[in-house]
Design a protein around this motif. Structure first.
Motif, PDB file in Angstrom:
ATOM      1  N   HIS A  69       0.871  -1.176   0.000  1.00 22.46           N
ATOM      2  CA  HIS A  69       0.000   0.000   0.000  1.00 22.46           C
ATOM      3  C   HIS A  69       0.909   1.228   0.000  1.00 22.46           C
ATOM      4  CE1 HIS A  69      -3.404  -2.613   0.840  1.00 22.46           C
ATOM      5  NE2 HIS A  69      -2.720  -3.138   1.856  1.00 22.46           N
ATOM      6  N   THR A  70       1.017   1.871  -1.144  1.00 24.83           N
ATOM      7  CA  THR A  70       1.887   3.050  -1.225  1.00 24.83           C
ATOM      8  C   THR A  70       1.226   4.278  -0.601  1.00 24.83           C
ATOM      9  OG1 THR A  70       1.046   3.524  -3.446  1.00 24.83           O
ATOM     10  CG2 THR A  70       3.091   2.227  -3.277  1.00 24.83           C
ATOM     11  N   HIS A  71      -0.127   4.355  -0.653  1.00 24.41           N
ATOM     12  CA  HIS A  71      -0.850   5.515  -0.130  1.00 24.41           C
ATOM     13  C   HIS A  71      -2.039   5.053   0.710  1.00 24.41           C
ATOM     14  CE1 HIS A  71       1.253   7.063  -3.683  1.00 24.41           C
ATOM     15  NE2 HIS A  71       1.162   8.271  -3.141  1.00 24.41           N
ATOM     16  N   ASP A  72      -2.446   5.891   1.658  1.00 22.55           N
ATOM     17  CA  ASP A  72      -3.685   5.592   2.374  1.00 22.55           C
ATOM     18  C   ASP A  72      -4.873   6.111   1.552  1.00 22.55           C
ATOM     19  OD1 ASP A  72      -3.927   8.331   2.761  1.00 22.55           O
ATOM     20  OD2 ASP A  72      -3.373   8.279   4.881  1.00 22.55           O
ATOM     21  N   ARG A  73      -6.058   5.935   2.060  1.00 20.78           N
ATOM     22  CA  ARG A  73      -7.239   6.276   1.265  1.00 20.78           C
ATOM     23  C   ARG A  73      -7.428   7.780   1.090  1.00 20.78           C
ATOM     24  NH1 ARG A  73     -12.268   6.806   4.293  1.00 20.78           N
ATOM     25  NH2 ARG A  73     -11.894   6.901   6.556  1.00 20.78           N
ATOM     26  N   PHE A  74      -6.668   8.567   1.835  1.00 19.54           N
ATOM     27  CA  PHE A  74      -6.746  10.022   1.700  1.00 19.54           C
ATOM     28  C   PHE A  74      -5.671  10.576   0.764  1.00 19.54           C
ATOM     29  CE2 PHE A  74      -8.307   8.988   6.003  1.00 19.54           C
ATOM     30  CZ  PHE A  74      -9.628   9.378   5.840  1.00 19.54           C
ATOM     31  N   GLY A  75      -4.816   9.684   0.273  1.00 14.27           N
ATOM     32  CA  GLY A  75      -3.774  10.116  -0.654  1.00 14.27           C
ATOM     33  C   GLY A  75      -2.426  10.369  -0.027  1.00 14.27           C
ATOM     34  N   HIS A  76      -2.289  10.113   1.288  1.00 14.19           N
ATOM     35  CA  HIS A  76      -0.995  10.295   1.945  1.00 14.19           C
ATOM     36  C   HIS A  76      -0.066   9.124   1.615  1.00 14.19           C
ATOM     37  CE1 HIS A  76      -3.830  12.425   4.837  1.00 14.19           C
ATOM     38  NE2 HIS A  76      -3.110  13.392   4.289  1.00 14.19           N
ATOM     39  N   ARG A  77       1.180   9.423   1.392  1.00 12.86           N
ATOM     40  CA  ARG A  77       2.165   8.369   1.116  1.00 12.86           C
ATOM     41  C   ARG A  77       2.475   7.628   2.423  1.00 12.86           C
ATOM     42  NH1 ARG A  77       5.348   7.144  -3.963  1.00 12.86           N
ATOM     43  NH2 ARG A  77       6.121   5.123  -3.271  1.00 12.86           N
ATOM     44  N   ILE A  78       2.295   6.305   2.434  1.00 15.26           N
ATOM     45  CA  ILE A  78       2.567   5.534   3.645  1.00 15.26           C
ATOM     46  C   ILE A  78       3.615   4.451   3.419  1.00 15.26           C
ATOM     47  CG2 ILE A  78       0.344   5.998   4.737  1.00 15.26           C
ATOM     48  CD1 ILE A  78      -0.589   3.222   3.753  1.00 15.26           C
ATOM     49  N   ASN A 254      10.610   8.453   7.969  1.00 14.24           N
ATOM     50  CA  ASN A 254      11.704   8.688   7.042  1.00 14.24           C
ATOM     51  C   ASN A 254      11.194   8.502   5.615  1.00 14.24           C
ATOM     52  OD1 ASN A 254      14.308   9.315   6.305  1.00 14.24           O
ATOM     53  ND2 ASN A 254      15.251   7.552   7.315  1.00 14.24           N
ATOM     54  N   VAL A 255      11.936   9.008   4.652  1.00  8.71           N
ATOM     55  CA  VAL A 255      11.544   8.885   3.246  1.00  8.71           C
ATOM     56  C   VAL A 255      12.041   7.544   2.708  1.00  8.71           C
ATOM     57  CG1 VAL A 255      11.687   9.901   0.949  1.00  8.71           C
ATOM     58  CG2 VAL A 255      11.693  11.379   2.978  1.00  8.71           C
ATOM     59  N   LEU A 256      11.115   6.609   2.532  1.00  6.92           N
ATOM     60  CA  LEU A 256      11.433   5.288   1.991  1.00  6.92           C
ATOM     61  C   LEU A 256      10.326   4.933   1.002  1.00  6.92           C
ATOM     62  CD1 LEU A 256      13.303   2.783   2.090  1.00  6.92           C
ATOM     63  CD2 LEU A 256      11.769   1.845   3.818  1.00  6.92           C
ATOM     64  N   ARG A 257      10.578   5.164  -0.265  1.00  5.70           N
ATOM     65  CA  ARG A 257       9.570   4.961  -1.297  1.00  5.70           C
ATOM     66  C   ARG A 257       9.622   3.527  -1.804  1.00  5.70           C
ATOM     67  NH1 ARG A 257       7.480   9.278   0.680  1.00  5.70           N
ATOM     68  NH2 ARG A 257       8.101  11.285  -0.192  1.00  5.70           N
ATOM     69  N   ILE A 258       8.609   2.755  -1.471  1.00  5.98           N
ATOM     70  CA  ILE A 258       8.538   1.378  -1.974  1.00  5.98           C
ATOM     71  C   ILE A 258       7.885   1.420  -3.350  1.00  5.98           C
ATOM     72  CG2 ILE A 258       7.715  -0.959  -1.549  1.00  5.98           C
ATOM     73  CD1 ILE A 258       7.588  -0.314   1.418  1.00  5.98           C
TER      74      ILE A 258
END
Length: 548
Positions: A69-78, A254-258
């Motif tokens: 899940h890269t984003h939550d349902r509100f559009g936040h990056r998780i 921290n910034v960790l983009r999966i």
């Protein structure tokens, strides 16, 4: 209406058994390597790992694979990975058994057998489910590396050696226990980590030392839900090692983009990812430019786990084959009573026991690192054991599956365990350096001291036990002392592995086992399982290997 057919001559699942109490090879290897070890915790783990409940968790964790899940349902990056509850049940059991950083706890180290004890437990748990052990193994490997940053080690070591499991993205201070992963390889380099392009720019200094900003990527980033990672990046001083937490000390993420999860052949319950760093915060571990030596030190620990894990998988594959053939009839009698099947089963049992003996002997060397002989053995036997045991694992799993026929090829029921094992086997051979990397590492290890003398000392107790072993041992000194070039490194790794395995079996196993191993592996070429000499004591070997 009459039933169309009656179901009979089918095998009951191998469940409700104690994996430790039925494993005589493991018990004898422990008596040899750690005679004073209290094995009661291993017996309890063997009971748990052999239970129907835990086997169900293993099945579910592999059937319901991780979801990104890269984003939550509100559009936040998780950037979070969701696992089935069975995954967490298995992780909790593994950490409670102390398979991660626990051997580095002061009370465990005081026992003198921390790595042997943990190695035996790791093998037992691998029989149940190997994929979830990836973050467990990495935590085991990176815990001592943190000593090169005393401040981080002071804060994190108690959590890394804790037997508590706490999933989720939270500040480390709020967790009773944490796990750690590693991120080394990149698209363009793979095993050639010197080709890494990720950049680290100094960003200041704080209580954890020199702080950097990382920009780049990692092509294989296993277990991305760990609490922190050790990663490699290029700094002003060269390729360096950095500590990268998921949650920063101030509580922010921290910034960790999966980017995506890998779709792998096996290892399904574990998440392996591609990630990107974009101004990601990390702290230097050790000195700038010393990243390669540090990763090699960590790689030594994970390579031990590759040998241990494959040994555990081999044991479970053999157990499944023995269990099936003891219940299934064909051509008028049980499969296990058929002469040719006896040959195959006994041969598989020999391979499994030899792998167990070598893997635990290597673990003992880690327990005695202060001893120069043991230190040298650990350096040399690590690539050898990783190379040879992992190479033999896939072939053994295929042959064990064949013992079940078509039932072994399906993905359901008790037979599905063998299909899962077969898909899992290659990862230990590939991960942390495939065969050629191990062979080259062996050549480097040969330059670290008097290896010929160390091997001679290790093999001396088996002198005179078998003529074929004596002949092989006589050839090793010249080949070890500079007589082997790069093209012959795999052959040398195989031969040293076989010599050490034979020597260990001569000291720990019945004469029927040691003799058959030498006859089949040293006296004659062993190109396929089931080709033991007709004089072999098949019944003794099979009885010893029976799982229950």
């Amino acid at each position: 209406m009459a039933a169309t057919h009656e179901v009979f001559n089918q095998v009951q699942p191998l469940t409700g058994v104690n994996l430790f109490e039925g494993n005589r090879a493991l018990q004898d290897a422990l008596k040899f390597n750690a005679p004073s070890l209290n094995t009661a915790p291993l017996a309890e783990l063997g009971r748990l790992a052999g239970s129907a409940e835990m086997q169900q968790h293993a099945r579910l964790a592999n059937a319901h694979t991780p979801e990104l899940h890269t984003h939550d349902r509100f559009g936040h990056r998780i950037d979070e990975v969701e696992f089935h509850p069975s995954y967490h049940a298995l992780m909790s059991a593994a950490t409670q058994a102390g398979l991660h950083g626990t051997p580095y706890a002061p009370d465990e180290q005081a026992s003198g057998h921390a790595h042997v004890k943990r190695g035996a437990a790791f093998m037992l748990f691998t029989e149940l489910e190997p994929a979830i052990l990836c973050p467990v193994s990495m935590t085991y490997a990176v815990t001592p590396a943190l000593r090169d940053n005393p401040a981080i080690h002071r804060d994190w070591a108690p959590k890394l050696t804790s037997r508590a499991y706490a999933p989720g993205v939270q500040p480390w201070r709020e967790k009773p226990g944490v796990t750690m992963g590693m991120g080394m390889t990149e698209k363009q380099g793979g095993s050639d980590v010197r080709a890494n392009t990720t950049q680290a720019v100094l960003d200041g200094e704080d209580g954890w030392g020199r702080r950097y900003r990382l920009t780049g990527h990692k092509w294989f980033f296993s277990a991305p839900m760990c609490d922190a990672f050790l990663v490699l990046a290029q700094s002003a001083g060269g390729l360096s090692c950095f500590f990268l937490p998921r949650v920063l000390p101030d509580g922010t993420r921290n910034v960790l983009r999966i980017q995506r999860l890998k779709d792998k052949l096996g290892n399904k319950a574990n998440a392996s990812a591609e990630v990107e760093f974009d101004g990601t915060t990390a702290w230097l571990v050790g000195e700038e430019g010393r990243g390669v030596p540090q990763i090699l030190a960590m790689g030594t620990m994970t390579r031990l786990d590759c040998a241990l894990g494959t040994s555990g998988l081999m044991r479970q594959a053999v157990s499944q084959a023995l269990h099936h053939t003891a219940q299934r009839s064909a051509f008028g009698k049980l499969l296990i009573d058929q002469p040719l099947m006896k040959n195959v089963l006994a041969d598989l049992a020999l391979e499994s026991e030899a792998a167990t003996a070598l893997a635990l002997r290597l673990a003992r060397a880690f327990d005695r690192a202060a001893d120069e002989h043991e230190r040298l053995l650990a350096r040399v036997l690590t690539p050898i054991a990783k190379f040879w045991i992992c190479k033999r694992g896939a072939a053994l799993a295929q042959e064990a599956m064949e013992c079940l026929g078509g039932n072994g090829y399906v993905e359901e029921g008790g037979e599905g365990v063998l299909a899962r094992i077969y898909r899992e086997m290659p990862v230990n051979s590939i991960w942390e350096g495939a065969g050629n990397i191990m062979a080259l590492d062996l050549l480097r290890a040969l330059r670290k001291g008097d290896v010929a003398a160390a091997l001679a000392r290790e093999l001396a107790p088996a002198r005179g036990q078998h003529a074929a072993l004596d002949r092989l041992v006589d050839t090793l000194p010249a080949r070890v002392d500079g007589g082997t070039d790069e093209a012959g490194a795999r052959t040398l790794a195989r031969d040293v592995a076989l010599a050490v395995q034979a020597a260990l079996l001569a000291q720990t196993a019945p004469a029927a086992v040691a003799g058959a191993f030498c006859e089949s592996r040293l006296r004659q070429p062993h190109d396929v399982f089931g080709t033991l000499p007709g004089t072999t004591d098949f019944d003794t070997i099979i009885r010893r290997a029976m799982p229950a």
